[in-house]
Design an enzyme around this catalytic site. Sequence first.
Site, PDB file in Angstrom:
ATOM      1  N   GLU A  28      -4.658   2.379  -4.162  1.00 45.33           N
ATOM      2  CA  GLU A  28      -3.348   2.335  -4.343  1.00 45.33           C
ATOM      3  C   GLU A  28      -2.954   1.234  -3.460  1.00 45.33           C
ATOM      4  OE1 GLU A  28      -5.024   4.276  -0.272  1.00 45.33           O
ATOM      5  OE2 GLU A  28      -5.512   3.964  -2.417  1.00 45.33           O
ATOM      6  N   ASP A  85       0.696  -1.425  -0.138  1.00 40.53           N
ATOM      7  CA  ASP A  85      -0.062   0.171   0.163  1.00 40.53           C
ATOM      8  C   ASP A  85       1.047   1.267   0.175  1.00 40.53           C
ATOM      9  OD1 ASP A  85      -1.947   1.999   1.637  1.00 40.53           O
ATOM     10  OD2 ASP A  85      -3.154   0.859   0.498  1.00 40.53           O
ATOM     11  N   ILE A  86       0.424   2.108  -0.924  1.00 41.77           N
ATOM     12  CA  ILE A  86       1.258   3.481  -0.746  1.00 41.77           C
ATOM     13  C   ILE A  86       1.036   4.340   0.355  1.00 41.77           C
ATOM     14  CG2 ILE A  86       1.840   5.712  -2.018  1.00 41.77           C
ATOM     15  CD1 ILE A  86       1.181   4.053  -4.723  1.00 41.77           C
TER      16      ILE A  86
END
Length: 597
Positions: A513, A469-470
């Site tokens: 994301e 996950d960003i």
Amino acid sequence: MHLVLISLLFLILPLHLNAEPLSLPLDKGRAELNQYIEYIEDKNSTLTIQALLQNTLDWQPNSNQTFNKSYNDSSWWLRLHITNPDQGDIKRLIEISYAVLDYVDVYIVSDGKVQDSYHLGDKHAYHQRVIDHRFFIIPVHWKSHQSLQIYLRIKSSSAVQAPMVMWDEQTFYGFDTTRTILQGIFFGTMLVMATYNLFIFFVLGERTYLLYVGYVLCMPLFLASLGGYAFKYLWPTLTEWNDRAIIVFLAGVVVFGAAFTRKFLLVSHYAPRLDHLLRVSFYGGVTLVLCAFILPYHYNIIAIIVWASLACILALVTGAACWRGGLSTAKYYTIAWTAMLFGGLVLALNKANILPANLFTEYATHIGSSLEVVLLSFALAERINIERRLRYEAQEQTLITTRRINEELESRVQERTQELEALTQQLRDLSNTDQLTGLCNRRHLESSFYDEWERAKRYQRDIAVIMIDIDHFKTVNDTHGHLVGDDCLQEVARRIQEGVRWPSDLAARFGGEEFCILLPETGLRGALIVAERIRNLVAATPVTTRSHSLSITISAGVYSLVPSEEKSIDQTLNFADKALYQAKDKGRNQVFSERAA
């Protein structure tokens, strides 16, 4: 001189004439009481029924329209004079068909004495009503040749309205049954539409449908609160919440409506300036939801009616702009919001005492919202049809190519066959690839995961999953815009693909994301090495976007196991996701592993 005095007398007299008394019985089973009402305003709320009976006050006659004084802080006393010239007893019901009045005190007076009294209003628990009904129903009994005066004291933080009708019981319950059935059809329609689109959301996973469901549910809950159904069936003792519910659910209509509009019409693409206004509408609606629990109802209801009206206009303008911009589904949306805007404006004008209270103005929002929900459903269906048509066109193109190949000379069969295979592979790649990042999409990941899972379970080999996950990606979108966010997603996807070494390893965009990497034949140690390599690749160099460079980091969760009958793919993904959130909780920009049980 005498003529002048006589003329002045005729001008003054009408100001002090009492309203005409009503004589029973009723020929049609019902009678509008508007023209028989007299009223006085009690600005300080100090008058009592005893003071009214003992003193001569300046009662004002009402017009033929519904008694309506809009929003104010005064108490209002209403008086009716109804006689029974017949020999027998007569029983009637007086209905005040406005469910959100705070206090309605009723006094039935005969020969200057209070014969009966009732204390109604939605500030009293529902079970205290003399007759079980969402509106305020007053039973009145006349003896032979008896004349009664009926006094009502009304005070409310909502609009002060008193649409009053007198019924005989049989006519009232017959009419009310029909009215209830129509309301049931409306609420049933809204519930069916919400349920149907909720199922579509579960099947497709498209957030637009969930926003639509939220909008569809808030609308009938608002109308049920306004019409007294919610107070009767859902929260009959929660008198404070009953007022706030009207604000909360109408604000919910604005919030979900703005979010649905932005998502469904792709407003950021077709009308970027209107997209900013829709964001303001969204956050304004959220603010009004919070204000419902802080500020007095009188201020909140005026603010939410104005805000909802402006939101309807904004939605209509947005639909028209996107329609003009070439979005075909926007035509249904625009027509739908035209119906909703019309109904909302009629309701607002009614509550502001600009339009009279009648069946049409009271139920204009029901009519408009029903039409809107149906038309929006058509718009969503049209969207599905467009996507289906595009798939059919791709399939048809494949068939045309096949027929053309079969009609070519035998010497070119092999060449045409290769072209067909290339086209088929292209279609397969398009259906299996996330168009923004170029990685595999979630559907292809799930299909491949199942195959690898069955193979690993059969041969008892390791399989590992990395969830990525960003970090703080929502801040990137909110601060720099979705286009910059897309640039970040594309660059992170490229570095993820660079960090995956073996051809059998599969990297996919899992949603938003979030990314997922499937590593067959890989234990926990090897998966941690891959995850750490990708984390370093992302953090090492700022991401270059269309506006400027941004430093981006990722968090990763790793889980590895040997598949068995007691374990499942969903559990594996959940463990990896759990590890991801532990990585985030520990400060982000790191890798965390969840060990197999």
